[in-house]
Design a protein around this motif. Structure first.
Motif, PDB file in Angstrom:
ATOM      1  N   ARG A  23      38.766 118.569 -67.300  1.00  0.00           N
ATOM      2  CA  ARG A  23      37.872 118.518 -68.462  1.00  0.00           C
ATOM      3  C   ARG A  23      38.619 118.717 -69.787  1.00  0.00           C
ATOM      4  O   ARG A  23      38.003 118.896 -70.827  1.00  0.00           O
ATOM      5  N   GLN A  24      39.949 118.688 -69.721  1.00  0.00           N
ATOM      6  CA  GLN A  24      40.750 118.810 -70.933  1.00  0.00           C
ATOM      7  C   GLN A  24      41.158 117.415 -71.421  1.00  0.00           C
ATOM      8  O   GLN A  24      41.365 116.502 -70.630  1.00  0.00           O
ATOM      9  N   SER A  25      41.279 117.288 -72.744  1.00  0.00           N
ATOM     10  CA  SER A  25      41.804 116.038 -73.297  1.00  0.00           C
ATOM     11  C   SER A  25      43.298 115.962 -72.995  1.00  0.00           C
ATOM     12  O   SER A  25      43.917 116.945 -72.571  1.00  0.00           O
ATOM     13  N   LEU A  26      43.888 114.790 -73.232  1.00  0.00           N
ATOM     14  CA  LEU A  26      45.319 114.628 -72.947  1.00  0.00           C
ATOM     15  C   LEU A  26      46.165 115.583 -73.782  1.00  0.00           C
ATOM     16  O   LEU A  26      47.136 116.167 -73.281  1.00  0.00           O
ATOM     17  N   ASP A  27      45.817 115.763 -75.052  1.00  0.00           N
ATOM     18  CA  ASP A  27      46.598 116.672 -75.909  1.00  0.00           C
ATOM     19  C   ASP A  27      46.471 118.113 -75.430  1.00  0.00           C
ATOM     20  O   ASP A  27      47.458 118.857 -75.381  1.00  0.00           O
ATOM     21  N   GLU A  28      45.258 118.534 -75.081  1.00  0.00           N
ATOM     22  CA  GLU A  28      45.063 119.902 -74.590  1.00  0.00           C
ATOM     23  C   GLU A  28      45.819 120.127 -73.280  1.00  0.00           C
ATOM     24  O   GLU A  28      46.430 121.182 -73.066  1.00  0.00           O
ATOM     25  N   MET A  29      45.769 119.107 -72.404  1.00  0.00           N
ATOM     26  CA  MET A  29      46.477 119.216 -71.124  1.00  0.00           C
ATOM     27  C   MET A  29      47.972 119.345 -71.354  1.00  0.00           C
ATOM     28  O   MET A  29      48.641 120.192 -70.734  1.00  0.00           O
ATOM     29  N   ARG A  30      48.537 118.533 -72.234  1.00  0.00           N
ATOM     30  CA  ARG A  30      49.980 118.583 -72.500  1.00  0.00           C
ATOM     31  C   ARG A  30      50.395 119.976 -72.991  1.00  0.00           C
ATOM     32  O   ARG A  30      51.423 120.528 -72.565  1.00  0.00           O
ATOM     33  N   ASN A  31      49.606 120.533 -73.903  1.00  0.00           N
ATOM     34  CA  ASN A  31      49.950 121.846 -74.452  1.00  0.00           C
ATOM     35  C   ASN A  31      49.937 122.922 -73.362  1.00  0.00           C
ATOM     36  O   ASN A  31      50.830 123.779 -73.307  1.00  0.00           O
ATOM     37  N   LEU A  32      48.933 122.886 -72.491  1.00  0.00           N
ATOM     38  CA  LEU A  32      48.845 123.878 -71.423  1.00  0.00           C
ATOM     39  C   LEU A  32      50.039 123.793 -70.471  1.00  0.00           C
ATOM     40  O   LEU A  32      50.614 124.807 -70.079  1.00  0.00           O
ATOM     41  N   ASN A  43      56.138 125.224 -68.836  1.00  0.00           N
ATOM     42  CA  ASN A  43      57.306 124.471 -68.353  1.00  0.00           C
ATOM     43  C   ASN A  43      56.961 123.642 -67.111  1.00  0.00           C
ATOM     44  O   ASN A  43      57.723 123.588 -66.145  1.00  0.00           O
ATOM     45  N   LEU A  44      55.798 123.021 -67.140  1.00  0.00           N
ATOM     46  CA  LEU A  44      55.373 122.126 -66.065  1.00  0.00           C
ATOM     47  C   LEU A  44      55.317 120.704 -66.586  1.00  0.00           C
ATOM     48  O   LEU A  44      55.024 120.466 -67.770  1.00  0.00           O
ATOM     49  N   ARG A  45      55.601 119.747 -65.720  1.00  0.00           N
ATOM     50  CA  ARG A  45      55.536 118.337 -66.082  1.00  0.00           C
ATOM     51  C   ARG A  45      54.250 117.731 -65.522  1.00  0.00           C
ATOM     52  O   ARG A  45      53.551 118.360 -64.731  1.00  0.00           O
ATOM     53  N   TYR A  46      53.944 116.492 -65.924  1.00  0.00           N
ATOM     54  CA  TYR A  46      52.742 115.834 -65.397  1.00  0.00           C
ATOM     55  C   TYR A  46      52.988 114.340 -65.231  1.00  0.00           C
ATOM     56  O   TYR A  46      53.889 113.764 -65.842  1.00  0.00           O
ATOM     57  N   GLU A  47      52.163 113.750 -64.389  1.00  0.00           N
ATOM     58  CA  GLU A  47      52.179 112.293 -64.191  1.00  0.00           C
ATOM     59  C   GLU A  47      50.746 111.847 -63.929  1.00  0.00           C
ATOM     60  O   GLU A  47      50.044 112.443 -63.103  1.00  0.00           O
ATOM     61  N   VAL A  48      50.299 110.807 -64.655  1.00  0.00           N
ATOM     62  CA  VAL A  48      48.959 110.246 -64.429  1.00  0.00           C
ATOM     63  C   VAL A  48      49.051 109.322 -63.224  1.00  0.00           C
ATOM     64  O   VAL A  48      49.672 108.261 -63.280  1.00  0.00           O
ATOM     65  N   SER A  49      48.427 109.741 -62.132  1.00  0.00           N
ATOM     66  CA  SER A  49      48.509 108.972 -60.890  1.00  0.00           C
ATOM     67  C   SER A  49      47.360 107.996 -60.720  1.00  0.00           C
ATOM     68  O   SER A  49      47.442 107.067 -59.924  1.00  0.00           O
ATOM     69  N   ASP A  50      46.263 108.202 -61.471  1.00  0.00           N
ATOM     70  CA  ASP A  50      45.114 107.305 -61.310  1.00  0.00           C
ATOM     71  C   ASP A  50      44.235 107.386 -62.549  1.00  0.00           C
ATOM     72  O   ASP A  50      44.182 108.422 -63.230  1.00  0.00           O
TER      73      ASP A  50
END
Length: 257
Positions: A52-61, A66-73
Motif C-alpha cells: 500500500r506504499q507508493s514507489l517513492d515511499e517504498m524506496r525510502n523504507l 540497506n535493502l534492494r528491490y525488484e518489481v517482479s510483476d
C-alpha cells in the motif's frame, strides 16, 4: 640448520599430522571467521511492510534498511491507487541479511480493456457473476416494468446502452436494466406517428414501453427522421401491456444506435 628426518615411519606420521592440523585450522578459520565477517553472519534486518506504499515511499523504507528491490510483476486492481505495492516477498517482519533483494508486485497505471459480454436475457444473478468474473463493477439494478422478472433487458455503460463485444476498461461500472415482473398492466397505445424519432422514442420509453424494430422508408413529403407508421397502431380501444415493444417506420436512414 637442523633438518627433520622423515626417513622413519613415526616422523612421517608426525608430518602428516601437522599437515592435517593446518588444513583443519584453515577450514575452521574459513567457515567460522572469514565467512561470518564477509557475510555479516548473525546480523539480520527486519523486512518492513511496503504494501500500500507508493514507489517513492517504498524506496525510502528499503534504502533506510540497506535493502534492494525488484518489481517482479505488474497487475491491475480495481479501486487501487496506481503504482502502489500490493505484494512483497519476503513478507513483512521476515529476517534477512543486509542487501537482500525484495521482490514486489505493483498496480498498473492504466486499466486493461476487456470485451463487454452479452448479458441481455440472463438472470440478474448470472449477469452479476459474469461481470465480476471479468473484473467489471456491478451497478445498482434499474428495475423497469416488464413481465420478465429479474431478467436483464439492457446493459448500460456511462448511462448509454453498450453492445456486446465493445471494449471497456477493467473496473468500469456496468448498470443493468432489469424487469420487475409487473408487465401485466394494460393501457392505451400511445400515438407517436408524425413525431420526430427522438420525441417518439421519449414518449414510448416514458410509457414504460420499448422501441422495437426501426424501419427506414422514403417519403419526400415528410422530414427526415419523422415517424410515419407504428406497430401496434394507436386505434381506439386497443391496449398494450407495460414492457412491450413498438416498431417504428421512420423517414430516411436509420441510426443503428
Amino acid at each position: 640448520m637442523t633438518k627433520i628426518s622423515t626417513r622413519s615411519f613415526p616422523d612421517l606420521l608426525i608430518h602428516i599430522g601437522i599437515i592435517l592440523a593446518l588444513i583443519a585450522a584453515l577450514f575452521l578459520a574459513f567457515f567460522f571467521l572469514y565467512l561470518p565477517f564477509t557475510t555479516n553472519h548473525g546480523q539480520t534486518i527486519t523486512v518492513p511492510d511496503v504494501t500500500r506504499q507508493s514507489l517513492d515511499e517504498m524506496r525510502n523504507l528499503l534504502d533506510d534498511r540497506n535493502l534492494r528491490y525488484e518489481v517482479s510483476d505488474c497487475t491491475y486492481v480495481s479501486g487501487a491507487q496506481p503504482l502502489t505495492v500490493i505484494q512483497q516477498y519476503p513478507r513483512a517482519n521476515a529476517k534477512v541479511k543486509e542487501g537482500r533483494k525484495i521482490y514486489l508486485t505493483i498496480t498498473k497505471r492504466v486499466a486493461p480493456m476487456v470485451q463487454m459480454p452479452n448479458l441481455v436475457s440472463l438472470t440478474l444473478r448470472s449477469a452479476q457473476l459474469n461481470l465480476k468474473s471479468m473484473d467489471l463493477v456491478v451497478g445498482e439494478p434499474i428495475y423497469v416494468p416488464d413481465i420478465a422478472k429479474n431478467a436483464v433487458l439492457r446493459q448500460l455503460y456511462n448511462g448509454k446502452e453498450i453492445s456486446p463485444g465493445t471494449p471497456v476498461p477493467k473496473g468500469a461500472q456496468i448498470d443493468l436494466e432489469v424487469g420487475d415482473g409487473l408487465g401485466s398492466t394494460m393501457f392505451a397505445i400511445p400515438d407517436v406517428v408524425g413525431l420526430p424519432f427522438d420525441e417518439a422514442e421519449a414518449a414510448i420509453r416514458g410509457s414504460n414501453l420499448k422501441v422495437g424494430t426501426k424501419i427506414s422508408v422514403e417519403d419526400p413529403e415528410k422530414e427526415v427522421g419523422t415517424v410515419v407508421k407504428q406497430r401496434p397502431a394507436a386505434r381506439s380501444g386497443e391496449r398494450i401491456r407495460v414492457g412491450e415493444t413498438m416498431d417504428l417506420w421512420i423517414v430516411g436512414p436509420i441510426d443503428p444506435n
